[in-house]
Design an enzyme around this catalytic site. Structure first.
Site, PDB file in Angstrom:
ATOM      1  N   GLY A 241       7.807   4.373   3.848  1.00  0.00           N
ATOM      2  CA  GLY A 241       6.427   5.385   3.443  1.00  0.00           C
ATOM      3  C   GLY A 241       5.869   4.002   3.790  1.00  0.00           C
ATOM      4  N   ASN A 242       4.139   5.275   3.694  1.00  0.00           N
ATOM      5  CA  ASN A 242       3.398   3.948   2.601  1.00  0.00           C
ATOM      6  C   ASN A 242       2.998   5.076   1.599  1.00  0.00           C
ATOM      7  OD1 ASN A 242       0.912   4.821   4.023  1.00  0.00           O
ATOM      8  ND2 ASN A 242       2.190   4.030   4.858  1.00  0.00           N
ATOM      9  N   ARG A 243       1.374   4.896   0.296  1.00  0.00           N
ATOM     10  CA  ARG A 243       1.098   6.123  -0.653  1.00  0.00           C
ATOM     11  C   ARG A 243      -0.785   6.583   0.655  1.00  0.00           C
ATOM     12  NH1 ARG A 243       2.579   4.216  -5.064  1.00  0.00           N
ATOM     13  NH2 ARG A 243       3.642   1.811  -5.479  1.00  0.00           N
TER      14      ARG A 243
END
Ligand code: C5P
Length: 400
Positions: free
Chosen positions: A209-211
């Site tokens: 995922g990412n932020r």
């Protein structure tokens, strides 16, 4: 539609003035900021104190605030304040004064000073309403572009039955919302926005995922909806609540987001891709949780669809496309390449080099590059203010 709208409520001397308190309440309940002006005769039916307490603002009914000191009330400032001047109830006398431009009380001075649309909700006895003079006045006002909220039929204060009762406060508030919707610059436009990250599973509990927080996409949804658009958010896993009235499709992965986004874009006028879509997913996903000793030394990846690029490929004439580019350097060249490669109308660049810009923050600092080569550079602002800048530019560039 009433959210944050400034409604100047004019109350004139009819027994229906008692309903104005409920109307002020109802408009506020739907998000409007309400300030009240009253004619002197209206203050005999309902006290300014009631309205001031309900609205949290001083009520004005006189040219002077303090006769001894000569302080006066600025009718021009009030006339310019509102997004709409709603006169409810509007008596036969007030309608007539509006037609002739009479300025014999404070409310009528505000009327002549106001630049916003004026709307009237007449209230009077049935014979007064039916009188040819009143009907002619209403016709004149209508010809001048003053919308009229038709009175109801029913029991009147005089004991007679007929048309003349001011519309009920809820009905007036509904009418105002419909009217604001029709006035809104993006009324009838369908917008689809992708927002947030995507999560690409590796096993039952782990993902790539990412932020991304989704805040920029949600702020845009709010702003475009306020401009009258019909907004559909396609959101990855985010901790945000969508503005009420916005349609939301929740997705997890890039493939799910792609599927929902392609269906929605086929019907849309505007597509905005704010999502930080994972470019790759695990080639094989294990359905249970991998134990420590079962973990592969490397996760084999395969490419995810590029949603925005696919929107660009399917873009029909009249459709408008906006992309985002988050770069870790200044990024202008790279953003301009994406603008072209993905067939966008403009691209919004934000750089992690700028403090307060990018993922997770409540602020952003953007530059916009249009397909015709024009660029716009903005200061650091709240994401809500950035959404306003982007929406304004869309409204300027959108094909008519
Ligand atoms: O190529 P890059 O990921 O930097 O492009 C950013 C733009 O493309 C953003 O508007 C993003 O939402 C969109 N995008 C997408 N699908 C992908 C990757 C990016 O819609 N798989």
């Amino acid at each position: 539609m009433l959210q944050h709208k400034k409604i100047l409520l004019g109350i004139t001397g009819s027994i229906a003035a008692y309903k104005a308190a409920l109307l002020a309440r109802e408009l506020q309940r739907r998000g409007a900021v309400v300030r009240v002006v009253m004619t002197p005769s209206a203050t005999e039916f309902i006290t300014p104190l009631t309205l001031a307490t309900l609205t949290g603002h001083k009520v004005y009914s006189d040219f002077t605030e303090n006769k001894d000191s000569g302080e006066w009330t600025n009718h021009v400032e009030l006339g310019l304040w509102g997004d709409a001047f709603l006169i409810a109830p509007a008596t036969a006398q007030t309608l007539s004064a509006m037609v002739s431009g009479t300025c014999d009380n404070f409310l009528m001075a505000v009327h002549l000073s106001s630049r916003c649309p004026v709307i009237v909700a007449p209230a009077m006895d049935l014979d007064m309403f039916q009188h040819s003079a009143t009907q002619a006045n209403l016709q004149t006002l209508q010809n001048r572009g003053v919308p009229i909220i038709e009175p109801d039929s029913g029991a009147l204060a005089s004991g007679l039955e007929g048309k003349g009762r001011m519309a009920e406060p809820e009905a007036i508030a509904d009418w105002m919302e419909d009217w604001l919707q029709k006035q809104a610059p993006l009324n009838g436009k369908k917008v689809v926005i992708t927002a947030g990250p995507t999560h690409e599973p590796i096993d039952a509990v782990r993902f790539i995922g990412n932020r991304s927080s989704g805040k920029m996409g949600f702020a845009l949804a709010q702003e475009l909806q306020s401009a009258g658009a019909d907004v559909h958010l396609i959101a990855g896993p985010v901790q945000l609540t969508a503005p009420s009235g916005v349609q939301v499709t929740h997705v997890e992965t890039a493939v799910e987001m792609h599927k929902a986004a392609m269906v929605a874009f086929a019907q849309a006028d505007i597509g905005i891709a704010t999502a930080a879509v994972a470019d790759y997913r695990a080639k094989t996903v294990v359905s249970n949780k991998l134990h420590r000793d079962e973990m592969p030394p490397a996760v084999e990846l395969e490419e995810n669809p590029d949603i925005l690029a696919d929107w660009g490929k399917h873009k029909k004439s009249g459709q408008f496309l906006v992309g985002f580019a988050l770069e870790t350097d200044q990024g202008e060249d790279s953003a301009k390449l994406k603008l072209k490669r993905k067939n966008l109308d403009f691209i919004v660049l934000n750089s992690t080099m700028d403090q307060g810009a990018g993922f997770g923050t409540d602020t952003n600092k953007i530059s916009i590059f249009e397909k015709n080569g024009k660029s716009h550079i903005f200061e650091l602002k709240s994401k809500a203010a950035v959404a306003q800048d982007i929406t304004k530019l869309i409204m300027t560039l959108l094909p008519q």
